[in-house]
Design a protein around this motif. Sequence first.
Motif, PDB file in Angstrom:
ATOM      1  N   LEU A   9       0.854  -1.176   0.000  1.00  0.00           N
ATOM      2  CA  LEU A   9       0.000   0.000   0.000  1.00  0.00           C
ATOM      3  C   LEU A   9       0.897   1.236   0.000  1.00  0.00           C
ATOM      4  N   PHE A  10       0.379   2.343  -0.524  1.00  0.00           N
ATOM      5  CA  PHE A  10       1.191   3.542  -0.694  1.00  0.00           C
ATOM      6  C   PHE A  10       0.523   4.738  -0.019  1.00  0.00           C
ATOM      7  N   ILE A  11       1.319   5.526   0.669  1.00  0.00           N
ATOM      8  CA  ILE A  11       0.843   6.775   1.262  1.00  0.00           C
ATOM      9  C   ILE A  11       1.453   7.921   0.475  1.00  0.00           C
ATOM     10  N   HIS A  12       0.599   8.734  -0.112  1.00  0.00           N
ATOM     11  CA  HIS A  12       1.044   9.880  -0.902  1.00  0.00           C
ATOM     12  C   HIS A  12       0.978  11.118  -0.016  1.00  0.00           C
ATOM     13  N   LEU A  13       2.146  11.529   0.468  1.00  0.00           N
ATOM     14  CA  LEU A  13       2.255  12.683   1.353  1.00  0.00           C
ATOM     15  C   LEU A  13       2.670  13.892   0.518  1.00  0.00           C
ATOM     16  N   ARG A  14       1.810  14.879   0.432  1.00  0.00           N
ATOM     17  CA  ARG A  14       2.066  16.052  -0.405  1.00  0.00           C
ATOM     18  C   ARG A  14       2.303  17.283   0.460  1.00  0.00           C
ATOM     19  N   ARG A  15       3.295  18.064   0.039  1.00  0.00           N
ATOM     20  CA  ARG A  15       3.565  19.357   0.659  1.00  0.00           C
ATOM     21  C   ARG A  15       3.205  20.438  -0.352  1.00  0.00           C
ATOM     22  N   SER A  16       2.964  21.661   0.112  1.00  0.00           N
ATOM     23  CA  SER A  16       2.632  22.731  -0.820  1.00  0.00           C
ATOM     24  C   SER A  16       3.737  22.844  -1.871  1.00  0.00           C
ATOM     25  N   PRO A  17       3.378  22.957  -3.151  1.00  0.00           N
ATOM     26  CA  PRO A  17       4.385  22.954  -4.217  1.00  0.00           C
ATOM     27  C   PRO A  17       5.429  24.046  -4.077  1.00  0.00           C
ATOM     28  N   GLU A  18       5.009  25.248  -3.661  1.00  0.00           N
ATOM     29  CA  GLU A  18       5.984  26.337  -3.568  1.00  0.00           C
ATOM     30  C   GLU A  18       7.006  26.098  -2.461  1.00  0.00           C
ATOM     31  N   MET A  19       6.575  25.496  -1.338  1.00  0.00           N
ATOM     32  CA  MET A  19       7.522  25.195  -0.271  1.00  0.00           C
ATOM     33  C   MET A  19       8.460  24.065  -0.677  1.00  0.00           C
TER      34      MET A  19
ATOM     35  N   PHE B 267      -4.020   9.418   0.660  1.00  0.00           N
ATOM     36  CA  PHE B 267      -3.530  10.756   0.362  1.00  0.00           C
ATOM     37  C   PHE B 267      -3.603  11.617   1.619  1.00  0.00           C
ATOM     38  N   MET B 268      -2.521  12.335   1.899  1.00  0.00           N
ATOM     39  CA  MET B 268      -2.508  13.246   3.038  1.00  0.00           C
ATOM     40  C   MET B 268      -1.550  14.388   2.751  1.00  0.00           C
ATOM     41  N   SER B 269      -1.708  15.452   3.520  1.00  0.00           N
ATOM     42  CA  SER B 269      -0.829  16.602   3.330  1.00  0.00           C
ATOM     43  C   SER B 269       0.218  16.646   4.438  1.00  0.00           C
ATOM     44  N   TYR B 270       1.380  17.124   4.054  1.00  0.00           N
ATOM     45  CA  TYR B 270       2.473  17.339   5.009  1.00  0.00           C
ATOM     46  C   TYR B 270       2.044  18.304   6.106  1.00  0.00           C
ATOM     47  N   GLU B 271       1.295  19.329   5.715  1.00  0.00           N
ATOM     48  CA  GLU B 271       0.875  20.334   6.676  1.00  0.00           C
ATOM     49  C   GLU B 271      -0.067  19.735   7.726  1.00  0.00           C
ATOM     50  N   SER B 272      -0.996  18.873   7.302  1.00  0.00           N
ATOM     51  CA  SER B 272      -1.909  18.262   8.270  1.00  0.00           C
ATOM     52  C   SER B 272      -1.165  17.322   9.204  1.00  0.00           C
ATOM     53  N   LEU B 273      -0.155  16.619   8.686  1.00  0.00           N
ATOM     54  CA  LEU B 273       0.645  15.745   9.539  1.00  0.00           C
ATOM     55  C   LEU B 273       1.367  16.542  10.605  1.00  0.00           C
ATOM     56  N   CYS B 274       1.908  17.706  10.243  1.00  0.00           N
ATOM     57  CA  CYS B 274       2.617  18.536  11.219  1.00  0.00           C
ATOM     58  C   CYS B 274       1.659  19.107  12.260  1.00  0.00           C
ATOM     59  N   LEU B 275       0.464  19.514  11.817  1.00  0.00           N
ATOM     60  CA  LEU B 275      -0.486  20.152  12.717  1.00  0.00           C
ATOM     61  C   LEU B 275      -1.154  19.158  13.667  1.00  0.00           C
ATOM     62  N   ALA B 276      -1.452  17.958  13.179  1.00  0.00           N
ATOM     63  CA  ALA B 276      -2.177  16.970  13.993  1.00  0.00           C
ATOM     64  C   ALA B 276      -1.623  15.574  13.740  1.00  0.00           C
ATOM     65  N   PRO B 277      -0.381  15.310  14.159  1.00  0.00           N
ATOM     66  CA  PRO B 277       0.238  14.013  13.840  1.00  0.00           C
ATOM     67  C   PRO B 277      -0.523  12.822  14.394  1.00  0.00           C
TER      68      PRO B 277
ATOM     69  N   ASP C  93      -3.603   7.991  13.305  1.00  0.00           N
ATOM     70  CA  ASP C  93      -4.793   7.173  13.580  1.00  0.00           C
ATOM     71  C   ASP C  93      -5.534   6.869  12.280  1.00  0.00           C
ATOM     72  N   GLY C  94      -5.611   7.880  11.407  1.00  0.00           N
ATOM     73  CA  GLY C  94      -6.259   7.667  10.113  1.00  0.00           C
ATOM     74  C   GLY C  94      -5.521   6.663   9.250  1.00  0.00           C
ATOM     75  N   VAL C  95      -4.203   6.712   9.295  1.00  0.00           N
ATOM     76  CA  VAL C  95      -3.402   5.732   8.555  1.00  0.00           C
ATOM     77  C   VAL C  95      -3.673   4.335   9.084  1.00  0.00           C
ATOM     78  N   GLY C  96      -3.711   4.190  10.388  1.00  0.00           N
ATOM     79  CA  GLY C  96      -3.972   2.884  10.977  1.00  0.00           C
ATOM     80  C   GLY C  96      -5.341   2.342  10.599  1.00  0.00           C
ATOM     81  N   ASP C  97      -6.351   3.198  10.634  1.00  0.00           N
ATOM     82  CA  ASP C  97      -7.702   2.771  10.253  1.00  0.00           C
ATOM     83  C   ASP C  97      -7.731   2.337   8.790  1.00  0.00           C
ATOM     84  N   TRP C  98      -7.077   3.117   7.927  1.00  0.00           N
ATOM     85  CA  TRP C  98      -7.036   2.798   6.492  1.00  0.00           C
ATOM     86  C   TRP C  98      -6.312   1.480   6.249  1.00  0.00           C
ATOM     87  N   TYR C  99      -5.209   1.263   6.955  1.00  0.00           N
ATOM     88  CA  TYR C  99      -4.451   0.030   6.787  1.00  0.00           C
ATOM     89  C   TYR C  99      -5.288  -1.182   7.209  1.00  0.00           C
ATOM     90  N   ARG C 100      -5.957  -1.075   8.347  1.00  0.00           N
ATOM     91  CA  ARG C 100      -6.785  -2.194   8.814  1.00  0.00           C
ATOM     92  C   ARG C 100      -7.932  -2.463   7.840  1.00  0.00           C
TER      93      ARG C 100
END
Length: 205
Positions: free
Chosen positions: A62-72, A136-146, A151-158
């Motif tokens: 399975l693949f997790i696509h972690l995206r950060r804002s393109p300009e950053m 799919f998730m954003s880098y910014e959301s991971l930093c703000l609420a890791p 928890d969402g990754v774990g639920d998706w994996y299960r």
Amino acid sequence: SILVDTAGTSVIDPDRLDPTAVGEMRATVDQLQRQRRAPFVSKWQRHAPRLRALAAAFPEALFIHLRRSPEMTAQSILAGRRLFFNDETAWLSARPRAYERISQLAPIEQVCLQVVELERDIREDQTRIGTERFMFMSYESLCLAPEAVLDGVGDWYRERTGAPLPVRRALHVRLDMQSRLSVAPAEFETIRAVLDHLHSGNQDR
């Protein structure tokens, strides 16, 4: 070798994988999972242009696509070239399939196209592999609420595998979003303008 580079890019042809090397790699990953009693997770920017090869070698992956804002992302690559190579023209990080076409451009345009073309490659490969294998998730959301994101990754994996995961310890961390500029403000504005132009061009296609 399992990795067969083509045309000077980071792309690996999934039809040219060495079966012996694939078997050895799978055995290594299996042993690591047995030892840790947990799924094996690997994060590396250069996985991005090799998704189809990884999907072929690990059809259960399975693949997790972690995206950060393109300009950053683009400004970070440009700053990294200067920091690590003392040369803003030296290539840093993964190469998209369009590498040969963009490799001779000016540094700012090049890093912007690197970000845009890698994202295009990823989307194309996701379609071929199957979007159901991607989260799919954003880098910014991971930093703000890791904790919530994990928890969402774990639920998706299960949900995808039916495999139980050990209960994770509570997280008491704050992640630095690295939102400070690493280039001059004028350069950052140029990066933003170039990306806006590239994205508007993509929408017109």
